[in-house]
Design an enzyme around this catalytic site. Structure first.
Site, PDB file in Angstrom:
ATOM      1  N   CYS A  88     -28.841  24.117  39.902  1.00  0.00           N
ATOM      2  CA  CYS A  88     -30.183  24.696  40.021  1.00  0.00           C
ATOM      3  C   CYS A  88     -30.721  25.125  38.647  1.00  0.00           C
ATOM      4  O   CYS A  88     -31.072  24.270  37.848  1.00  0.00           O
ATOM      5  CB  CYS A  88     -30.145  25.828  41.041  1.00  0.00           C
ATOM      6  SG  CYS A  88     -31.755  26.185  41.728  1.00  0.00           S
ATOM      7  N   HIS A 185     -27.199  24.634  45.836  1.00  0.00           N
ATOM      8  CA  HIS A 185     -26.081  25.506  45.456  1.00  0.00           C
ATOM      9  C   HIS A 185     -24.798  25.219  46.230  1.00  0.00           C
ATOM     10  O   HIS A 185     -24.560  25.854  47.266  1.00  0.00           O
ATOM     11  CB  HIS A 185     -26.470  26.968  45.731  1.00  0.00           C
ATOM     12  CG  HIS A 185     -27.456  27.527  44.776  1.00  0.00           C
ATOM     13  ND1 HIS A 185     -27.095  28.296  43.701  1.00  0.00           N
ATOM     14  CD2 HIS A 185     -28.791  27.416  44.728  1.00  0.00           C
ATOM     15  CE1 HIS A 185     -28.171  28.639  43.024  1.00  0.00           C
ATOM     16  NE2 HIS A 185     -29.227  28.124  43.622  1.00  0.00           N
ATOM     17  N   GLU A 187     -21.819  26.137  45.681  1.00  0.00           N
ATOM     18  CA  GLU A 187     -20.881  27.280  45.698  1.00  0.00           C
ATOM     19  C   GLU A 187     -21.181  28.254  46.832  1.00  0.00           C
ATOM     20  O   GLU A 187     -20.393  29.148  47.101  1.00  0.00           O
ATOM     21  CB  GLU A 187     -20.904  28.004  44.345  1.00  0.00           C
ATOM     22  CG  GLU A 187     -22.088  28.909  44.078  1.00  0.00           C
ATOM     23  CD  GLU A 187     -23.394  28.164  43.780  1.00  0.00           C
ATOM     24  OE1 GLU A 187     -23.406  26.918  43.833  1.00  0.00           O
ATOM     25  OE2 GLU A 187     -24.394  28.840  43.519  1.00  0.00           O
TER      26      GLU A 187
HETATM   27  N1  GLN Z   1     -36.283  28.949  40.122  1.00  0.00           N
HETATM   28  C1  GLN Z   1     -35.196  29.160  39.190  1.00  0.00           C
HETATM   29  C2  GLN Z   1     -35.578  28.683  37.787  1.00  0.00           C
HETATM   30  O1  GLN Z   1     -36.585  28.054  37.644  1.00  0.00           O
HETATM   31  C3  GLN Z   1     -33.941  28.459  39.647  1.00  0.00           C
HETATM   32  C4  GLN Z   1     -33.454  29.026  40.940  1.00  0.00           C
HETATM   33  C5  GLN Z   1     -31.972  28.905  41.171  1.00  0.00           C
HETATM   34  O2  GLN Z   1     -31.189  28.690  40.245  1.00  0.00           O
HETATM   35  N2  GLN Z   1     -31.579  29.112  42.400  1.00  0.00           N
HETATM   36  O3  GLN Z   1     -34.896  28.940  36.866  1.00  0.00           O
END
Ligand code: GLN
Length: 206
Positions: A88, A185, A187
C-alpha cells in the site's frame, strides 16, 4: 547467509508489528532459518537480505526516511538486488510517480524504482475501505483475501513491470525484478502465502 536470512520491516510509521509476525510465520512454515526485525537507520538497512515497507501514510514514511538517510540506503540496496515488498503506502514509496485522486500531484519523496504511476486513494478515503477476493495466478496464489484501506491503484506500467492482479479493471499488484508491490494489506488477513512468496524470493537471492 550462514545464519539464515535477515529480513527488515521499515519501522517509521504504519503496520509494522503485523508484518513482523506474518514474516516470522512464513520463515517458520518454509522451514528456514532467519530473523525479522524493525529497521529504521541506514546502518540497520545495509545488513538486510530483504525489506518490507509496510502500509501507512506514504508522505510521512517518505519524509522521515529521507531526513535520516534511509531512503538513499534502500535505493542502493534495491540496486544491488535486495528483494523489497511494498504494501500500500510501501508500494507508493517504491513508485516513480504518484498523484492523489483528489489533491493531485504532491511533492513527496519516492524511491523511484517501480516503473509505475500511482493514483493514491484511488478507491476513496477511509470510509471507502473494503475487502474483496482477488487472485494472483502468476505467482501461484489463486485466491487471496484483499484488504484495501485508502488503497492506491496503478494507472500506468512500464514494459518491465509484470501485472500480478487487477480488481475492477484497476491494477492492484505488480512485480518488477526483485520488487513487488500490492495495493492491499496481506498482513491483516492471517493468510501468509504472499509473505511466503516474498521470503522465497529472498532465499533465491542468497
Ligand atoms: N492512502 C495512503 C497513502 O497514500 C496509503 C494507505 C495505506 O497504506 N493503507 O499513503
Amino acid at each position: 547467509m550462514s545464519g539464515g536470512i535477515n529480513v527488515g520491516i521499515l519501522a517509521v510509521q504504519g503496520d509494522v508489528a503485523e508484518n513482523i509476525l506474518a514474516t516470522k510465520m512464513a520463515i517458520e512454515e518454509l522451514g528456514m532459518e532467519g530473523i525479522v526485525t524493525e529497521v529504521k537507520t541506514p546502518e540497520q538497512i545495509s545488513d538486510l537480505d530483504g525489506l518490507i515497507i509496510p502500509g501507512g501514510e506514504s508522505t510521512v514514511i517518505g519524509t522521515l526516511s529521507l531526513v535520516n538517510g534511509s531512503l538513499k540506503k534502500i535505493k542502493e540496496k534495491i540496486a544491488s538486488g535486495m528483494p523489497v515488498f511494498g504494501i500500500c503506502a510501501g508500494m507508493i514509496m517504491l513508485s516513480k510517480k504518484a498523484k492523489d485522486r483528489v489533491v493531485g500531484e504532491m511533492d513527496q519523496p519516492l524511491l523511484d524504482f517501480l516503473d509505475i504511476k500511482i493514483e493514491r486513494n484511488a478507491f476513496g478515503r477511509q470510509k471507502d475501505s473494503f475487502e474483496s477476493e482477488i487472485s494472483m495466478d502468476k505467482i501461484g496464489v489463486s485466491k487471496f483475501h484483499g484488504v484495501f484501506i485508502r488503497a492506491p491503484s496503478i494507472i500506468e506500467t512500464g514494459k518491465d513491470v509484470e501485472i500480478l492482479s487487477k480488481f475492477n479493471e484497476k491494477i492492484i499488484a505488480v512485480k518488477q525484478g526483485n520488487v513487488i508491490g500490492t495495493a492491499f494489506h496481506p498482513e491483516l488477513t492471517g493468510d501468509i502465502s504472499l509473505h511466503k512468496y516474498f521470503v522465497n524470493l529472498i532465499k533465491q537471492k542468497n
